[in-house]
Design a protein around this motif. Structure first.
Motif, short mmCIF file in Angstrom:
data_model
loop_
_atom_site.label_atom_id
_atom_site.label_comp_id
_atom_site.label_asym_id
_atom_site.label_seq_id
_atom_site.Cartn_x
_atom_site.Cartn_y
_atom_site.Cartn_z
N ALA A 99 -32.88 18.73 46.22
CA ALA A 99 -32.13 17.54 45.84
C ALA A 99 -30.83 17.50 46.63
CB ALA A 99 -31.84 17.55 44.34
N ILE A 100 -30.22 18.66 46.84
CA ILE A 100 -28.97 18.72 47.60
C ILE A 100 -29.25 18.42 49.07
CG2 ILE A 100 -26.99 20.14 48.18
CD1 ILE A 100 -27.66 21.89 45.78
N GLN A 115 -27.77 24.48 36.60
CA GLN A 115 -28.66 24.97 37.65
C GLN A 115 -28.10 26.23 38.30
OE1 GLN A 115 -31.61 23.55 37.93
NE2 GLN A 115 -30.98 22.01 36.43
N PHE A 116 -26.84 26.16 38.73
CA PHE A 116 -26.29 27.26 39.51
C PHE A 116 -26.01 28.49 38.66
CE2 PHE A 116 -24.66 23.88 42.59
CZ PHE A 116 -25.81 24.00 43.36
N TRP A 160 -25.31 20.48 37.46
CA TRP A 160 -25.34 21.52 38.49
C TRP A 160 -24.86 22.86 37.94
CZ3 TRP A 160 -28.56 21.05 42.09
CH2 TRP A 160 -28.84 19.80 42.65
N ALA A 169 -25.27 24.13 51.92
CA ALA A 169 -25.58 22.72 52.13
C ALA A 169 -24.84 22.19 53.36
CB ALA A 169 -25.22 21.90 50.90
N MET A 170 -23.59 22.59 53.52
CA MET A 170 -22.82 22.14 54.69
C MET A 170 -23.36 22.77 55.97
SD MET A 170 -20.65 19.85 53.90
CE MET A 170 -19.62 19.72 55.37
N ILE A 172 -32.43 12.57 42.56
CA ILE A 172 -31.18 12.18 43.22
C ILE A 172 -30.67 10.88 42.62
CG2 ILE A 172 -30.14 11.46 45.41
CD1 ILE A 172 -32.12 13.36 46.81
N LEU A 225 -29.14 11.55 39.32
CA LEU A 225 -27.83 12.18 39.45
C LEU A 225 -26.78 11.19 39.93
CD1 LEU A 225 -29.02 15.56 40.94
CD2 LEU A 225 -27.74 15.31 38.82
N ARG A 261 -22.75 15.01 36.13
CA ARG A 261 -23.33 15.66 37.31
C ARG A 261 -22.89 17.12 37.38
NH1 ARG A 261 -22.72 10.99 40.32
NH2 ARG A 261 -20.63 11.56 40.96
N MET A 311 -22.91 25.20 48.06
CA MET A 311 -22.25 24.11 48.78
C MET A 311 -22.05 24.48 50.24
SD MET A 311 -19.50 22.78 46.00
CE MET A 311 -18.87 21.51 47.06
N THR A 312 -21.67 25.71 50.46
CA THR A 312 -21.49 26.15 51.85
C THR A 312 -22.81 26.07 52.60
OG1 THR A 312 -19.70 27.60 51.20
CG2 THR A 312 -20.77 28.09 53.28
N LYS A 321 -30.22 14.87 49.68
CA LYS A 321 -29.08 13.97 49.46
C LYS A 321 -28.16 14.01 50.69
CE LYS A 321 -25.38 12.13 47.34
NZ LYS A 321 -25.14 10.74 47.45
N ASP A 346 -27.26 11.00 53.14
CA ASP A 346 -25.88 10.60 53.42
C ASP A 346 -25.64 10.55 54.92
OD1 ASP A 346 -25.28 10.43 50.78
OD2 ASP A 346 -24.22 12.35 50.64
N GLN A 379 -21.64 28.36 43.18
CA GLN A 379 -21.35 27.01 43.66
C GLN A 379 -20.86 27.07 45.10
OE1 GLN A 379 -18.64 26.21 40.49
NE2 GLN A 379 -19.91 24.59 39.61
#
Lengths: 295, 201, 152, 331, 659, 299
Positions: free
Chosen positions: A255-256, A181-182, A178, A230-231, A163, A166, A174, A227-228, A259, A263, A223
């Motif tokens: 890592a996501i 990765q993705f 990603w 992660a949210m 992290i 990044l 960055r 991201m969804t 992070k 946050d 992605q």
């Protein structure tokens, strides 16, 4: 046979034979010495299958969702991370506490099965990456604690370094990281299916209407998916690291999650998920004095 | 008390606020940064002054100092005796209903006044300087030396002379400077603070 | 000229590129603020397109990612000032959500200027004008967005 | 035997790459799959890749045609695909067997899948003999010879410091001849294969399964499955796909993409009905398909013993153990 | 295929001068599902609406897009137009090409381009629209007023006069509230009791009002028009139906305790009414202090009661009643000045609060209206008043202004000068705030006629010196430190929310601010409503208020209640959230996010593998949901969707724009 | 109970009796006070008024040494206590400040241990009941005005000790040894710090209000926990009295002296003979100097 295994079997036997529970969720030994898959035990004679060793990675709490309608009480073995999953599911109203007999097993930290591949049984094996970041090796909820609690390690985990690395990059760097990765993701959804915070009845990714996520496997959709996710798990992730462990493509998903957790802690104060049932998830409430620098 | 006519004139002169007000915001911001307190919050209730044990001797009350700063008249505040007379007892800060900390402001203003050579009461400044010189030299304070030197340099050599012998006899002041064996470390602290841009006298 | 032609035209000359910016506007404040900007004839770049929602709390972060996927160059989520939410608390949730979301976008490599959030009340026509003008400038400086975009 | 020292393998591949698209197994921290050769790559000769080579013929997402609605009619246009001649180097017996399975699915029984066929037809297969099975390998139990891949154009043997090449088809001969200058003729004996860690006795399993549709074993077997698609997506033989569209207003394209019978929405119908509502039905279907249905239709099992599903299953499901259970089950 | 009609309005030249309307209409005709597209000079005009209605008929349109001005302007117009054309009014979307386009973009080409995009978005959305219908909920015609102070009494009287039954629930044994404690009222110096007690009696005797004293709200369920309120009737130990209020019991009761009503300056008995004019005039037994309840002996009251009304065996009773509307009028508490160490932490007996001072000057108070120091009962000659104690103090008190203190302090100082001719009244103040009718005049009279001395500055410390209190302050107008030797100090302590205000708000289900004052729905336009439909606010529970403000807000709340109760049914907005039960996992995250408490879990039964199984899912109450959509984002699986702004609709708009 | 002990400059000169009485009493109370070796001056208000970083760094060096020994720090001098607390808070508050300080002092200091005023140690570490049980000369009839000054209790955020407007620890200790603390308003009024010396026209007026306050409250003497306060209050009493045509004659004690006396220590051991206002005569008059038997030192 280690003492832990002995204790496990003793308690499981007692619970089953006395009729206190009708099912025990634990771990067994399979064909590979470095894998200890889940086992479902409903007969006293099967208790001998139970084991505890450094490869008991699976979080058994997730199975409780399948067993909502199971008649009778279920005993489930939980490590520290697993116990947070129990709280996660309780908080999400997915399971009922009174139907559970939770057996806490303080976790000394597990080994990395991928590192054991090709090695002889008993060979030196690396510690599992997910355990390196663990702040809660001791169960936070249980009816019985099977052995003494273990000290919490405080070493800096590799994920923290990732992290930091990044964070120090430019946005383009960055993004490139990603992207690499993705673009590997094969969309097997193992990350989601193993996740105790992913407990929807129907995942939005599986829905045709609205078509949140296209079926095509391409970078953009991948992605969107990550991201969804992660949210969706933001503030709810119990940081068990299972998503990253089970990813066949070794995408550094923690890592996501780490992070985002960091946050959230920075923005709204410490709110580690799955510790306190009364504490609402950070995105499920607010404070009048929340920061709003960006507004 | 007004001593002469000239002072009367200066005292009663109307202040032109325009130039000061342009400075008010930057002054407010810099004080916020350097003293950690926001003069903009003050609503001039006077509670600071009401409880101040030294206000009777000040040329501007603590509240008035804050007011000067609110109006951007920092120069006036820097020249005041008030900032030197403040005993930093913190009564004002403790009771302020707006959580302004006048004591911290005084501290910051004093440091700035000193840097700008606007010391309105030389005695207190001299005392502090001498004190720190001793600390730097010996690691500890030699109180007799401090008082003697201070009285000498502040041109009141016989002040407190009456207390000296009594104290000496009671074993309260040691005629020899105290020191710690190896004062290198303390000297180093002073040196490093200076290197970091501090005065560190 | 059909849209296709317009698009082709755009693609042909990168210099004439104009960003497309999506504004999720709360019906009770920012949408009204934009109406007020119109009533007051406050000009701003024509790059912004307003999508009306009942409350900024209705804006799902997935909408934002979707917009980037489909090729938007910038997104603004705008709602009522804290304490002014028509529905009492919607904007507080927005604030939390997008604080997290914005950091996530940045972590994923998005340029922070691409996604912004603002409080704009119904009386803040000039603020609406100023915000979208600035936003358009920011995004013009960054150029067309390629990140997160579905290139298929 | 035509041999080449391992240190010169790169040279051979580089030379071949001038004439073909050459795919080689590569393994790094992030990648373990067949990728087009380029200078500087290290070919992985140890163990198999995590991803099987099936996507070379059957990509995970494959565009089929694009369309545009004009008034009441629709214009359809196929994607013109420029397929190069290609060589897959280093493919193992198990994966060779899987290509055989895929061939049966996509090319036989009266239907030829053109997307598959165009790529398959232009491919030469250079197999590499396995001498050291991985912990999860069990191809031998399924009757495969790890040293001799059936259907390969060329079989390559690991000779220690060198690799030995033996052509098995005329196309293979031709290929070897083309690069003959790079090889040295040496008399060599290939290494023997080491023992297998896993075994599975499949004899009689399809027949037994025919009677086990309602058997309680499926409740037990399915219990720990999480319903993810790791097994199917890593399986060299799994070939289910879905057809979906990317539609923007009046135009778009159709594509097909891998699907997985473990997913809950796999069999969900438009009205919402799902004939396989729980993971029990799905898991049953998976093993029935692998070990019975496919055998019934094509005369062979849809499993090649590559062991990828065992290695990567998040919950340690093990097909050899399940075969064992089926064997022991009372019918 | 859907059949969409698109109508582009010129708005005279308002739109047409910067947007090529004809071109927009032409381009829109090519959009998917669009079967008709046209432009017209004034779409909102009669003929314009005829254009729409005719096109609907002619082209068998099933939904339309109107591109014109802001929907905030003409959405209702075009909805009505749809209705009269026989279509569901919600199958219409508007594209705002005036305020958001023609008026702000002078470049015709770019303006046209943007207008096309906006129309495209609207078309994409309308294709996904579904017909929505309003539903209605019944209204139960009975109101509840929580709190029996002046605000509650006023609200109840107004509602009752309008013909509706109303219950006042008061937790004390008597109604009357704070106003009953006050001596005189500013700026008229009317006797507080003289104007309050008749109102109390009116309330008691009104045929439509039920006084429910010594009772508290236990639980509130339901929603506007249909609240189910459970009331706890605390055990009074006195049978009110038998009691005549003769007073024998409290005269003979042997136990004396400090009186809450007198704020500790006087005493009461263990069986008591709070004050002589109590309504109802029936006592209660304070069980914590009653000798019988503590020792099992005594029973004097029971023995002496001529009607046998004393009943030690009473228990708390719960009663559930249905109401259509609720007025919350729970009033305020006084700031506890014991946090001020500099004012003696409440330890100096002669430093008292303003409300205590009210009792000291009240003819029915503990000193019979004679101003006496609590410490030695001497008449004070110098009285210092300190304002803003707890108010406007972020460090130790509350940041807000308590609004009433300036006036009541002026009143107190005036009364001091009136009652003690040779006295000094000194008021330490920061500002004098007198925004009210005749307020400034009243304050000026205190200064001019009564000679009250105002000193601008906040007091820093009070020292006790002998029997004097030394008050130290700064006269900030002089810039000098000052001190006063006072005989008594009166602190104008802040008005704060009731300590249990948060509990009540949570029980009833409305919001409160960081100071626990109840939050109005809108600070300017909906000052007496809460965010919860059917719940209204009156008086100081919403924020510091004086009597006239409280009374007018009470009447306003009553008007709102009457408006609601006058209807048999209430229509609900169709743009509300809906749950897809088959997807909902019942996690309940939406529940805590809903500001209206409109979401609850319910249990459903479904057939799974031939077995009937129960599970929980979210349920949206259409009476409570206001359609904000916050829940839809909280719902990860999109089981919750907002009608009229569905995920599908918004995504369609996003996609259409981004194309 | 072992604690690091920082006497500070005053306690070796003008406040020597504070040091003497502290050490004597500590032994009796079972406190093991480990004097920080090679301690340096905390900088007092002079550093604080001159340079922010210096004011943090000087105490930090001492704290770092104590931290190396793994001990909480007991500080008798109120001024040193205030400076130490400020440093402790600054280091806890900001990692950046901590790094700067560590760089300046050339030692590691993480604020792992707590700085406590000696009063705090008496009341919360030793405990009032313990003191009570060890008293064998209760100071009955002694009316004391407990005087705390500014630095012990302000700023409260940092000192985190006792109440800033009405501190009570000295009162409690006085009650424990049988004396009677009077309630007065000047407990936390400033004694003028350096003002009586440096700007006497200001400083002496500040002292006057305190003398007056104590006298008005009916106190026989003043008790304090600050060497600067004591020096000011004790040394200037005659002068201020003369200026105001009165005589105050209020002996000023360190609380440790009175505790020592109550525990039975010899007044000379406690340094009670070192005061300007004749304390010995005063105590003799009160009858507190009769020898005591059976002094018990706690184990």
């Amino acid at each position: 046979m280690n003492q832990h295994t002995v204790k496990m079997r003793e308690l499981a036997r007692e619970l089953l034979s006395s009729g206190q529970v009708s099912l025990v969720l634990g771990w067994e030994k399979g064909n590979l010495w470095y894998k200890s898959p889940p086992v479902f035990i409903s007969r006293v004679e099967d208790v001998e299958k139970l084991i505890f060793d450094e490869f008991c990675h699976n979080n058994l709490a997730k199975y409780l969702m399948d067993l909502v309608h199971h008649s009778g009480k279920i005993a489930v073995f939980v490590k520290g991370c697993d116990s947070r999953a129990i709280n996660r599911l309780l908080q999400d109203n997915q399971i009922k506490r009174e139907k559970l007999y939770i057996i806490g097993v303080p976790c000394p930290g597990l080994k990395d099965p991928d590192d054991a591949v090709g090695k002889k049984q008993g060979a030196e094996v690396k510690n599992s990456a997910k355990c390196a970041t663990c702040s809660y090796p001791n169960p936070v909820v249980y009816d019985a604690l099977l052995w003494e609690t273990v000290p919490v390690n405080t070493t800096k985990a590799p994920v923290e370094e990732l992290i930091a690395k990044l964070d120090s990059m430019t946005p383009d760097e960055r993004y490139a990281y990603w992207t690499e990765q993705f673009s590997r993701c094969i969309r097997c959804f193992a990350c989601r299916n193993v996740c105790p915070a992913c407990n929807c009845r129907e995942c939005c990714f599986d829905q045709a209407e609205p078509d949140w996520l296209g079926k095509a496997n391409n970078l953009s959709e991948n992605q969107f998916m990550q991201m969804t996710r992660a949210m969706h798990v933001a503030g709810r992730c119990i940081e068990c690291g299972e998503c990253e462990r089970v990813c066949p493509m070794n995408i550094p998903l923690m890592a996501i999650n780490k992070k985002v957790a960091r946050d959230i802690a920075e923005l709204f104060g410490e709110c580690a998920a799955g510790l306190d049932l009364e504490k609402r998830p950070p995105l499920g409430h607010f404070d009048l004095n929340d920061p709003e620098k960006f507004m | 008390m007004l001593k002469n006519l000239e002072e009367v004139r200066v005292f009663m002169e109307r202040i032109n606020l325009t130039p000061g007000l342009a400075q008010a915001k930057p002054i407010r911001d810099s004080l916020k940064e350097h003293c950690g307190t926001d003069v903009g919050r003050c609503y001039q209730c006077g509670k600071c002054t009401a409880g101040c044990p030294v206000a009777f001797a000040m040329d501007y009350t603590p509240r008035e100092i804050v007011r000067l700063l609110q109006l951007g008249l920092k120069e006036e505040a820097l020249k005041s005796k008030t900032i030197w007379l403040c005993a930093t007892c913190d009564t004002c800060s403790t009771r302020c209903p707006r959580e302004v900390e006048p004591a911290k402001l005084m501290e910051g203003l004093r440091q700035e006044a000193k840097a700008k050579g606007l010391v309105a009461d030389k005695r207190l400044d001299l005392f502090n300087d001498l004190f720190l010189q001793l600390v730097e030299k010996y690691g500890r304070v030699h109180e007799m030396g401090l008082i003697l030197k201070f009285n000498l340099l502040s041109a009141q050599p016989l002040k407190d002379a009456g207390h000296g012998p009594g104290m000496f006899l009671k074993g309260k002041i040691n005629p020899l400077p105290h020191t710690i064996k190896d004062n290198g470390e303390v000297k180093q602290i002073f040196a490093r603070v200076r290197a970091l841009g501090g005065e560190g006298k | 000229m059909s849209i296709e032609a317009v698009k082709a035209d755009k693609a042909a000359s990168q210099e004439n590129w104009e960003p497309k910016i999506l504004v999720f506007a709360c019906n009770w404040c920012t949408y009204a603020g934009a109406d007020l900007a119109g009533l007051s004839r406050l000009q701003y770049p024509p790059n912004v397109r307003i999508l009306r929602v009942p409350c900024s709390g209705r804006v799902n972060p997935q909408f934002v990612i979707r917009a980037f996927q489909k090729g938007i160059d910038g997104v603004l989520v705008a709602g009522c000032h804290p304490g002014d939410c028509h529905y009492a608390t919607g904007n507080y949730f927005t604030r939390r959500r997008y604080l997290v979301m914005q950091r996530l976008l940045e972590f994923m490599g998005m340029d922070p200027a691409r996604f912004q959030a603002r409080w704009i009340s119904g009386s803040e026509g000039p603020k609406f004008q100023q915000v979208v003008t600035q936003l358009t400038q920011d995004i013009k400086a960054l150029g067309p967005n390629r990140k997160l975009r579905d290139m298929e | 035997m035509k041999t080449i020292v391992k240190s010169r393998l790169a040279e051979l591949l580089q030379t071949m790459a001038q004439d073909f698209r050459v795919l080689v197994p590569v393994k790094s921290e992030t990648v373990s799959q067949f990728v087009p050769w380029q200078e500087g790559l290290t070919v992985n000769l140890e163990g198999n890749t995590v991803l099987p080579p099936k996507d070379i013929f059957f990509p995970q997402t494959e565009k089929m045609y694009k369309f545009k609605v004009k008034g009441s009619s629709v214009d359809i246009e196929e994607f013109a695909e420029d397929v190069q001649k290609q060589v897959i180097f280093g493919i193992r017996s198990c994966d060779m067997q899987s290509i055989d399975c895929l061939d049966k699915v996509f090319l036989t029984k009266g239907y030829e899948d053109t997307f598959y066929k165009t790529k398959r037809d232009k491919t030469l297969l250079v197999a590499l003999a396995c001498t050291k099975p991985q912990d999860t390998c069990f191809c031998e139990s399924l009757g495969l010879n790890p040293l001799e891949a059936s259907g390969a154009d060329i079989q390559v043997y690991d000779l220690g410091d060198a690799l030995g090449f033996v052509a098995k088809t005329p196309e293979g001969e031709e290929l070897l001849a083309k690069y003959a200058s790079l090889f040295t003729e040496v008399n060599a004996v290939p290494q023997k294969v080491e023992g297998f860690n896993l075994k599975a006795e499949v004899a009689g399993i399809p027949e037994k399964l025919a009677k086990m549709f309602d058997h309680p074993i499926w409740d037990e077997v399915s219990q720990k499955c999480l319903g993810c698609g790791a097994c199917a997506y890593l399986c060299p033989t799994c070939h289910c796909f879905d057809i979906s569209g990317n539609v923007k207003a009046d135009q778009g394209y159709k594509f097909r993409c891998w699907d997985c019978c473990m997913f809950s929405e796999y069999t969900r119908m438009a009205g919402g009905h799902n004939p396989r509502p729980s993971k029990k039905e799905r898991v049953r279907n998976r093993f029935m398909h692998k070990l019975y249905y496919f055998q019934e239709r094509y005369g062979q099992l849809l499993c090649t013993g590559c062991g990828r599903c065992i290695a990567k299953c998040p919950v340690g499901m093990d097909i050899t153990a399940i075969i064992e259970k089926i064997k022991e089950a009372e019918v | 295929m859907k059949r969409v009609g698109v109508f582009i309005c010129h708005c005279g030249t308002n739109i047409a001068h910067t947007v090529d309307c004809e071109k927009v209409a032409k381009t829109a005709a090519e959009f998917p599902h669009v079967v008709f597209s046209t432009d017209y000079k004034y779409m909102c005009s009669e003929p314009g609406q005829m254009v729409i209605k005719n096109a609907i008929k002619e082209h068998k349109l099933d939904r339309i897009v109107v591109a014109s001005c802001s929907p905030r302007m003409h959405e209702p117009t075009f909805r009505k137009c749809m209705e009269s054309a026989g279509l569901n009014p919600y199958l219409m979307e508007m594209a705002n090409i005036r305020e958001h386009c023609s008026w702000v973009h002078p470049d015709k080409e770019k303006g046209t381009e943007k207008a096309i995009d906006l129309v495209k978005m609207a078309v994409a959305k309308v294709v996904k629209n579904t017909p929505l219908t309003r539903s209605s909920i019944p209204i139960h015609k009975r109101a509840l007023v929580i709190g029996g102070g002046i605000a509650g009494i006023q609200a109840a009287l107004d509602i009752a006069d309008a013909g509706y039954v109303v219950d006042i629930v008061e937790k004390e044994p008597s109604i009357g509230g704070r106003m009953a404690q006050v001596d005189k009222t500013f700026p008229t110096l009317d006797c507080s009791a003289c104007i309050l007690t008749p109102k109390m009696v009116d309330a008691a005797q009104h045929p439509n009002i039920n006084l429910v004293t010594y009772s508290e709200i236990e639980k509130v369920e339901g929603y506007v028009g249909n609240f189910e309120v459970t009331i706890r009737h605390k055990a009074r130990s006195v049978d009110v139906s038998k009691c005549t209020g003769c007073g024998t019991c409290w005269e003979k009761c042997p136990t004396k305790v400090a009186s809450e009503f007198e704020l500790g300056l006087g005493t009461r008995k263990a069986i008591y009414t709070p004050f002589p004019q109590a309504v109802p005039n029936k006592p209660v037994i304070d069980r914590d202090n009653c000798r019988y309840f503590k020792t099992g002996k005594c029973m004097v009251c029971q023995k002496l009661c001529p009607t046998g009304a004393v009943d030690y065996t009473q228990e708390d009773q719960l009663e559930t009643i249905r109401y259509g509307a609720i007025v919350v009028a729970t009033g305020f508490d006084l700031f506890d000045h014991s946090v001020y160490g500099e004012y003696g932490y409440g330890k100096y007996p002669d430093v008292i609060t303003g409300l205590q001072f009210e009792r000291l000057i009240n003819a029915s108070g503990p000193t019979a209206g004679k101003i006496k120091r609590p410490s030695d009962h001497k008449e004070p000659k110098t009285i210092v008043f300190i304002k803003c104690v707890g108010s406007r103090d972020e460090a130790k008190g509350k940041p807000y202004c308590s609004k009433t203190c300036c006036m009541y302090t002026a009143k107190h100082a005036t009364l001091v000068k009136e009652k003690i001719k040779d006295s000094q009244a000194i008021v330490f103040y920061m500002d004098v705030r007198t925004p009210g009718k005749n307020y400034e005049e009243f304050y000026q009279r205190a200064v001019d006629e009564y000679g009250v001395q105002y000193v601008r500055g906040r007091v820093s410390k009070i020292y006790q010196k002998g029997d004097k209190l030394i008050v130290k302050g700064e006269d900030t107008l002089l810039g000098k430190q000052v001190e006063v030797e006072a005989d008594m100090v009166v602190l104008a302590t802040a008005m704060v929310a009731r300590s249990d205000a948060g509990d009540l708000a949570r029980k009833v289900g409305f919001s409160y601010d960081q100071h626990d004052f109840f939050t109005e729905a809108h600070p300017k336009l909906r000052p007496v409503e809460t965010h919860t439909a059917g719940v209204y606010l009156a008086g100081a529970c919403q924020g510091p208020k004086d009597i006239p403000d409280s009374v007018s807000q009470a009447s306003a709340a009553a008007a709102k209640v009457c408006g609601l109760l006058s209807k048999n049914e209430m229509a609900t907005e169709p743009i509300i959230s809906a749950v897809n039960e088959s997807i909902c996992s019942g996690c309940g995250l939406c529940i805590s996010i809903c500001p209206y408490k409109a979401i609850d879990l319910k249990t459903i039964t479904e057939r799974v593998h031939g077995k009937m199984l129960e599970r929980q899912v979210a349920a949206v109450n259409s009476g409570l949901c206001q359609g904000c959509g916050a829940c839809t984002v909280a719902c990860r699986s999109s089981a919750l969707n907002l009608r009229g702004f569905t995920n599908e609709q918004i995504l369609a708009e996003v996609d259409a724009l981004c194309l | 109970m072992k604690l690091a002990y920082y006497p500070g400059c005053s306690l070796s000169t003008t406040g020597i009796e504070y040091n003497m009485s502290t050490l004597a009493v500590a032994r009796t109370l079972g406190l093991d006070l480990w004097e920080i070796p090679e301690w340096n001056c905390c900088g007092a208000s002079s550093a604080h008024l001159t340079n922010h970083l210096l004011a943090l760094a000087l105490p930090a060096r001492n704290l770092a040494i104590a931290e190396e020994a793994g001990l909480d720090v007991a500080v008798p001098c109120a001024a040193c206590f205030a400076r130490f607390k400020a440093t402790e808070a600054a280091v806890k508050d900001s990692a950046e400040t901590r790094a700067t300080i560590e760089e300046v002092i050339g030692r590691k200091y993480e604020a792992k241990y707590t700085v406590k005023s000696l009063l705090d140690v008496f009341v919360n570490t030793v405990g009032l009941s313990q003191i009570k049980t060890l008293v064998n000369r209760p100071l009955e009839g002694l009316k004391v005005a407990p005087y705390y000054g500014c630095l012990l209790v302000r700023p409260h955020k940092i000192t985190q000790f006792d109440d800033p407007e009405d501190p009570v620890t000295i009162d409690q200790i006085m009650s424990a040894i049988g004396a009677e603390p009077v309630y007065w308003g000047y407990k936390t009024e400033c004694c003028g710090a350096a003002h009586p010396t440096v700007v006497p026209e200001v400083g002496l007026k500040m002292l006057k209000s305190i003398y007056q306050g104590a006298r008005d409250a009916g106190a026989d003497c003043i008790v304090t926990a600050c060497p600067l306060c004591l020096t000011n209050l004790d040394m200037r009493q005659k002068e201020v009295g003369e200026q105001n045509n009165t005589q105050y004659n209020l002996p000023v004690f360190y609380f440790t002296e009175l505790v020592g006396l109550a525990l039975g220590h010899d007044p000379h051991t406690l340094g009670i003979d070192k005061h300007f206002v004749d304390a010995l005569a005063f105590l003799k008059n009160k009858g507190f100097l009769n020898p005591v038997q059976n002094r018990r030192d706690s184990e």
